[in-house]
Write an enzyme that holds these catalytic residues in place. Structure first.
Site, PDB file in Angstrom:
ATOM      1  N   GLN A  81     -16.960 -63.904  36.887  1.00 52.51           N
ATOM      2  CA  GLN A  81     -16.693 -62.459  36.895  1.00 52.51           C
ATOM      3  C   GLN A  81     -15.289 -62.161  37.405  1.00 52.51           C
ATOM      4  O   GLN A  81     -14.663 -61.199  36.968  1.00 52.51           O
ATOM      5  CB  GLN A  81     -17.748 -61.709  37.698  1.00 52.51           C
ATOM      6  CG  GLN A  81     -19.118 -61.784  37.056  1.00 52.51           C
ATOM      7  CD  GLN A  81     -19.083 -61.495  35.561  1.00 52.51           C
ATOM      8  OE1 GLN A  81     -18.905 -60.369  35.134  1.00 52.51           O
ATOM      9  NE2 GLN A  81     -19.236 -62.534  34.736  1.00 52.51           N
ATOM     10  N   HIS A 112     -12.545 -61.505  34.802  1.00 47.95           N
ATOM     11  CA  HIS A 112     -12.468 -60.265  34.020  1.00 47.95           C
ATOM     12  C   HIS A 112     -11.261 -59.428  34.404  1.00 47.95           C
ATOM     13  O   HIS A 112     -10.645 -58.774  33.569  1.00 47.95           O
ATOM     14  CB  HIS A 112     -13.708 -59.401  34.258  1.00 47.95           C
ATOM     15  CG  HIS A 112     -14.837 -59.735  33.334  1.00 47.95           C
ATOM     16  ND1 HIS A 112     -14.776 -59.521  31.988  1.00 47.95           N
ATOM     17  CD2 HIS A 112     -16.062 -60.256  33.570  1.00 47.95           C
ATOM     18  CE1 HIS A 112     -15.912 -59.905  31.428  1.00 47.95           C
ATOM     19  NE2 HIS A 112     -16.704 -60.366  32.361  1.00 47.95           N
ATOM     20  N   GLU A 117     -23.507 -55.211  40.785  1.00 50.05           N
ATOM     21  CA  GLU A 117     -23.774 -55.162  39.339  1.00 50.05           C
ATOM     22  C   GLU A 117     -24.604 -56.390  38.929  1.00 50.05           C
ATOM     23  O   GLU A 117     -25.630 -56.258  38.281  1.00 50.05           O
ATOM     24  CB  GLU A 117     -22.427 -55.159  38.601  1.00 50.05           C
ATOM     25  CG  GLU A 117     -22.551 -55.128  37.091  1.00 50.05           C
ATOM     26  CD  GLU A 117     -21.219 -55.365  36.393  1.00 50.05           C
ATOM     27  OE1 GLU A 117     -20.291 -55.933  37.015  1.00 50.05           O
ATOM     28  OE2 GLU A 117     -21.106 -55.004  35.208  1.00 50.05           O
ATOM     29  N   HIS A 118     -24.137 -57.573  39.304  1.00 43.60           N
ATOM     30  CA  HIS A 118     -24.874 -58.809  39.012  1.00 43.60           C
ATOM     31  C   HIS A 118     -25.243 -59.480  40.320  1.00 43.60           C
ATOM     32  O   HIS A 118     -24.378 -59.670  41.176  1.00 43.60           O
ATOM     33  CB  HIS A 118     -24.013 -59.812  38.234  1.00 43.60           C
ATOM     34  CG  HIS A 118     -23.392 -59.249  37.000  1.00 43.60           C
ATOM     35  ND1 HIS A 118     -22.074 -58.862  36.930  1.00 43.60           N
ATOM     36  CD2 HIS A 118     -23.921 -59.016  35.780  1.00 43.60           C
ATOM     37  CE1 HIS A 118     -21.811 -58.402  35.721  1.00 43.60           C
ATOM     38  NE2 HIS A 118     -22.920 -58.476  35.001  1.00 43.60           N
ATOM     39  N   ASP A 138     -24.522 -62.022  30.073  1.00 42.53           N
ATOM     40  CA  ASP A 138     -23.383 -61.388  29.390  1.00 42.53           C
ATOM     41  C   ASP A 138     -23.474 -61.543  27.879  1.00 42.53           C
ATOM     42  O   ASP A 138     -23.088 -60.652  27.123  1.00 42.53           O
ATOM     43  CB  ASP A 138     -22.065 -62.034  29.848  1.00 42.53           C
ATOM     44  CG  ASP A 138     -21.540 -61.415  31.123  1.00 42.53           C
ATOM     45  OD1 ASP A 138     -22.090 -60.405  31.565  1.00 42.53           O
ATOM     46  OD2 ASP A 138     -20.552 -61.961  31.672  1.00 42.53           O
ATOM     47  N   HIS A 187     -39.690 -10.968  33.595  1.00 40.76           N
ATOM     48  CA  HIS A 187     -40.519 -12.140  33.309  1.00 40.76           C
ATOM     49  C   HIS A 187     -42.001 -11.759  33.391  1.00 40.76           C
ATOM     50  O   HIS A 187     -42.802 -12.072  32.497  1.00 40.76           O
ATOM     51  CB  HIS A 187     -40.261 -13.263  34.327  1.00 40.76           C
ATOM     52  CG  HIS A 187     -38.946 -13.964  34.166  1.00 40.76           C
ATOM     53  ND1 HIS A 187     -37.748 -13.340  34.258  1.00 40.76           N
ATOM     54  CD2 HIS A 187     -38.667 -15.277  33.928  1.00 40.76           C
ATOM     55  CE1 HIS A 187     -36.780 -14.215  34.098  1.00 40.76           C
ATOM     56  NE2 HIS A 187     -37.309 -15.399  33.888  1.00 40.76           N
TER      57      HIS A 187
HETATM   58  N1  LIG Z   1     -19.081 -53.479  32.174  1.00 45.25           N
HETATM   59  C1  LIG Z   1     -19.058 -54.049  30.986  1.00 45.25           C
HETATM   60  O1  LIG Z   1     -20.055 -54.150  30.310  1.00 45.25           O
HETATM   61  C2  LIG Z   1     -17.749 -54.551  30.454  1.00 45.25           C
HETATM   62  C3  LIG Z   1     -17.718 -55.268  29.249  1.00 45.25           C
HETATM   63  C4  LIG Z   1     -16.498 -55.643  28.763  1.00 45.25           C
HETATM   64  C5  LIG Z   1     -15.332 -55.307  29.447  1.00 45.25           C
HETATM   65  N2  LIG Z   1     -15.411 -54.640  30.626  1.00 45.25           N
HETATM   66  C6  LIG Z   1     -14.212 -54.224  31.359  1.00 45.25           C
HETATM   67  O2  LIG Z   1     -13.512 -53.282  30.556  1.00 45.25           O
HETATM   68  C7  LIG Z   1     -12.140 -53.331  30.904  1.00 45.25           C
HETATM   69  C8  LIG Z   1     -11.319 -53.452  29.645  1.00 45.25           C
HETATM   70  O3  LIG Z   1     -10.002 -53.127  29.901  1.00 45.25           O
HETATM   71  P1  LIG Z   1      -8.798 -53.500  28.944  1.00 45.25           P
HETATM   72  O4  LIG Z   1      -7.563 -52.962  29.550  1.00 45.25           O
HETATM   73  O5  LIG Z   1      -8.862 -54.927  28.603  1.00 45.25           O
HETATM   74  O6  LIG Z   1      -9.127 -52.760  27.570  1.00 45.25           O
HETATM   75  P2  LIG Z   1      -9.320 -51.210  27.196  1.00 45.25           P
HETATM   76  O7  LIG Z   1      -9.634 -51.205  25.742  1.00 45.25           O
HETATM   77  O8  LIG Z   1     -10.273 -50.546  28.100  1.00 45.25           O
HETATM   78  O9  LIG Z   1      -7.913 -50.540  27.426  1.00 45.25           O
HETATM   79  C9  LIG Z   1      -6.834 -50.685  26.568  1.00 45.25           C
HETATM   80  C10 LIG Z   1      -6.233 -49.321  26.298  1.00 45.25           C
HETATM   81  O10 LIG Z   1      -5.749 -48.755  27.522  1.00 45.25           O
HETATM   82  C11 LIG Z   1      -4.742 -47.815  27.219  1.00 45.25           C
HETATM   83  N3  LIG Z   1      -3.597 -47.966  28.142  1.00 45.25           N
HETATM   84  C12 LIG Z   1      -3.055 -49.120  28.580  1.00 45.25           C
HETATM   85  N4  LIG Z   1      -1.997 -48.838  29.378  1.00 45.25           N
HETATM   86  C13 LIG Z   1      -1.880 -47.501  29.430  1.00 45.25           C
HETATM   87  C14 LIG Z   1      -0.983 -46.594  30.095  1.00 45.25           C
HETATM   88  N5  LIG Z   1       0.020 -47.053  30.852  1.00 45.25           N
HETATM   89  N6  LIG Z   1      -1.165 -45.276  29.944  1.00 45.25           N
HETATM   90  C15 LIG Z   1      -2.188 -44.787  29.184  1.00 45.25           C
HETATM   91  N7  LIG Z   1      -3.057 -45.608  28.531  1.00 45.25           N
HETATM   92  C16 LIG Z   1      -2.908 -46.927  28.653  1.00 45.25           C
HETATM   93  C17 LIG Z   1      -4.267 -48.085  25.821  1.00 45.25           C
HETATM   94  O11 LIG Z   1      -4.623 -47.019  25.005  1.00 45.25           O
HETATM   95  C18 LIG Z   1      -5.040 -49.333  25.380  1.00 45.25           C
HETATM   96  O12 LIG Z   1      -5.472 -49.245  24.038  1.00 45.25           O
HETATM   97  C19 LIG Z   1     -11.962 -54.514  31.859  1.00 45.25           C
HETATM   98  O13 LIG Z   1     -11.901 -54.032  33.175  1.00 45.25           O
HETATM   99  C20 LIG Z   1     -13.232 -55.329  31.647  1.00 45.25           C
HETATM  100  O14 LIG Z   1     -13.609 -56.065  32.790  1.00 45.25           O
HETATM  101  C21 LIG Z   1     -16.595 -54.239  31.126  1.00 45.25           C
HETATM  102  N1  LIG Z   2     -19.641 -59.274  32.615  1.00 44.11           N
HETATM  103  C1  LIG Z   2     -19.278 -58.113  31.830  1.00 44.11           C
HETATM  104  C2  LIG Z   2     -20.012 -56.899  32.388  1.00 44.11           C
HETATM  105  O1  LIG Z   2     -19.798 -56.770  33.699  1.00 44.11           O
HETATM  106  C3  LIG Z   2     -19.650 -58.194  30.384  1.00 44.11           C
HETATM  107  C4  LIG Z   2     -18.999 -59.281  29.603  1.00 44.11           C
HETATM  108  C5  LIG Z   2     -18.641 -59.240  28.288  1.00 44.11           C
HETATM  109  N2  LIG Z   2     -18.132 -60.455  27.988  1.00 44.11           N
HETATM  110  C6  LIG Z   2     -18.197 -61.206  29.035  1.00 44.11           C
HETATM  111  N3  LIG Z   2     -18.712 -60.504  30.037  1.00 44.11           N
HETATM  112 ZN   LIG Z   3     -18.648 -61.157  32.078  1.00 42.18          ZN
END
Ligand SMILES: NC(=O)c1ccc[n+]([C@@H]2O[C@H](COP(=O)([O-])OP(=O)(O)OC[C@H]3O[C@@H](n4cnc5c(N)ncnc54)[C@H](O)[C@@H]3O)[C@@H](O)[C@H]2O)c1
Ligand SMILES: N[C@H](CO)Cc1c[nH]c[nH+]1
Ligand SMILES: [Zn+2]
Length: 427
Positions: free
Chosen positions: A257, A260, A325-326, A359, A418
């Site tokens: 985790q 990520h 969360e996990h 996941d 009412h």
């Molecule tokens: N909880 C879950 O189930 C789960 C699953 C997958 C991913 N996640 C999490 O989701 C998140 C994904 O984040 P990511 O950044 O990789 O992708 P994202 O798609 O959430 O963000 C990318 C977007 O952020 C915007 N951005 C970037 N910089 C910017 C700025 N300076 N100003 C305005 N907008 C801006 C852009 O539009 C870009 O397309 C991670 O934290 C990951 O751990 C959670």
């Molecule tokens: N662990 C993430 C949710 O907290 C989900 C994810 C997607 N791919 C891998 N991991």
């Molecule tokens: Zn994960």
């Protein structure tokens, strides 16, 4: 690597952990507010402008065509396609048990009918993150419960890469799970487009799916206007362990985790000082072999911790307070210990259920409550894509039998209008 926190001294660390996601929001809100206003006013033009600015690509058309999807599916390695299909089936099999029927009943045989009607949300938008990594698993976790619930139109958005493309496996997962339309849009501009609609992107009634801080802020800001699932913050894993646990497995799972996000929290809670020492040794060894070493190190040293407790009960109490969360339970008796957990998004039992099983594959949803919200909220499910409507029927006799109670209640509230709507029927 993990800082060690002694029994009874975890308060300061817990406060830091609980504050973790509130840090930068004010500045982010200002940026996101501007983006939302612009998309609301200028539709596709604004969406394209932000896509060029933030994702580095100028697009003429933002919708993924059927042909693009077919070609992407054909390019995906056949073993991977089979894996996505198996995972899809497991997720579907788990979530179909969450389906509920509409119900009606007659209380005590009276001439009254009461009911709860269950209907799918008609149009849902799902956000699939695509900035730092691509997540075909997240496509399945959102689209499967939506389609099972009966959502007619599932609109998926995800940021394009610099060539203006979406990763093939993302499109394959969308095609397998029956997503209806896909747009190459990410960030706050994507959320605004789903909330208000643009010339190309339909306005939806609910938006689900995780994302970075811009996506989270945008979801919060449009949530007066459109439904949202939850604000899933940076990943968290907490492992409860004892001296019987395998330090190498625990280290690997904490890292899973941590990789990520720099803001992810990986926490070991144990009464064994030797286990803490050995997990720290393994963390170093394993991190050195992995690609996302920098993110892992930052995350482990910022919000990582090993909490040394005075026994299992203190480990359980701290876990319930963190509400991770996990949660992995790697103690000698996980099947007994899990019964004492009140707050956690998902619980993984024993040595052979590492968090990534959930996941990617087991079936339960991987979108889970973070930042202690497991104290009051639940994993994403079919329930997020349905809504309920109450149904009420009273016959004349039934109303006559209860009219005095209703009139009395209404008059006590000072609402004679009412009361009158009941009285008038018996004049
Ligand atoms: N909880 C879950 O189930 C789960 C699953 C997958 C991913 N996640 C999490 O989701 C998140 C994904 O984040 P990511 O950044 O990789 O992708 P994202 O798609 O959430 O963000 C990318 C977007 O952020 C915007 N951005 C970037 N910089 C910017 C700025 N300076 N100003 C305005 N907008 C801006 C852009 O539009 C870009 O397309 C991670 O934290 C990951 O751990 C959670
Ligand atoms: N662990 C993430 C949710 O907290 C989900 C994810 C997607 N791919 C891998 N991991
Ligand atoms: Zn994960």
């Amino acid at each position: 690597m993990l800082r060690v926190i002694e029994s009874g001294q975890s308060r300061e660390f817990l406060n830091e952990l609980f504050d973790r996601t509130t840090t930068d929001y004010k500045e982010i809100y200002k940026v996101v507010e501007g983006i939302i206003e612009n998309v609301k006013k200028n539709g596709d033009d604004a969406v394209k402008e932000y896509t060029e600015r933030f994702d580095g690509v100028k697009l003429d058309s933002i919708e993924v065509t059927g042909r693009e999807i077919e070609e992407a599916v054909a390019r995906v390695d056949s073993d991977l396609l089979e894996t996505i299909r198996k995972s899809y089936n497991n997720i579907k099999d788990y979530h179909k048990r969450q389906l509920r029927e509409s119900t009606t009943y007659k209380p005590n045989g009276k001439n009254i009918i009461l009911g709860q009607l269950v209907n799918p949300i008609e149009k849902a938008g799902i956000y699939v993150p695509g900035g730092k990594a691509a997540y075909p698993s997240t496509v399945l976790m959102n689209a499967v419960p939506a389609k099972l619930a009966g959502v007619e139109e599932v609109i998926m958005i995800t940021p394009p890469n610099k060539e203006g493309k979406i990763q093939d496996s993302i499109l394959a997962a969308a095609s397998i799970s029956g997503v209806d339309r896909i747009f190459k849009v990410g960030g706050a501009q994507g959320i605004a487009a789903l909330a208000y609609g643009t010339e190309s992107i339909p306005k939806v009634f609910k938006i689900t799916g995780p994302g970075n801080i811009y996506v989270a802020a945008a979801k919060k800001m449009v949530s007066d206007f459109v439904g949202i699932d939850m604000i899933a913050g940076p990943s968290e894993i907490l492992v409860i362990a004892d001296k019987s646990s395998n330090p190498r497995y625990i280290a690997a799972d904490l890292i899973s985790q941590a990789e990520h996000d720099e803001m992810a929290a990986s926490i070991l809670v144990t009464d064994s000082p030797s286990l803490i020492r050995n997990v720290n040794i393994e963390l170093k060894k394993i991190t050195d072999t992995l690609e996302r070493k920098d993110i892992i190190l930052k995350s482990l040293t910022t919000y990582g911790a090993a909490i040394h407790t005075n026994g299992l009960q203190e480990s359980i109490d701290i876990t319930n307070e963190i509400a991770p969360e996990h949660l992995e339970i790697a103690t000698v008796n996980p099947f007994e210990d899990y019964k004492k957990i009140k707050n956690a998004g998902a619980i993984f039992l024993g040595n052979y259920t590492p968090e990534p099983v959930g996941d990617y594959f087991a079936g339960p949803n991987h979108t889970l409550p973070t930042s202690s919200t497991a104290k009051f909220s639940s994993p994403l499910s079919v329930d997020d894509f349905i809504k309920k409507t109450s149904l009420i029927y009273y016959s004349r006799d039934a109303l006559e039998a209860t009219k005095d109670d209703i009139i009395r209640f209404a008059e006590n509230e000072g609402l004679t209008g009412h009361a009158n709507s009941i009285k008038i029927r018996f004049e």
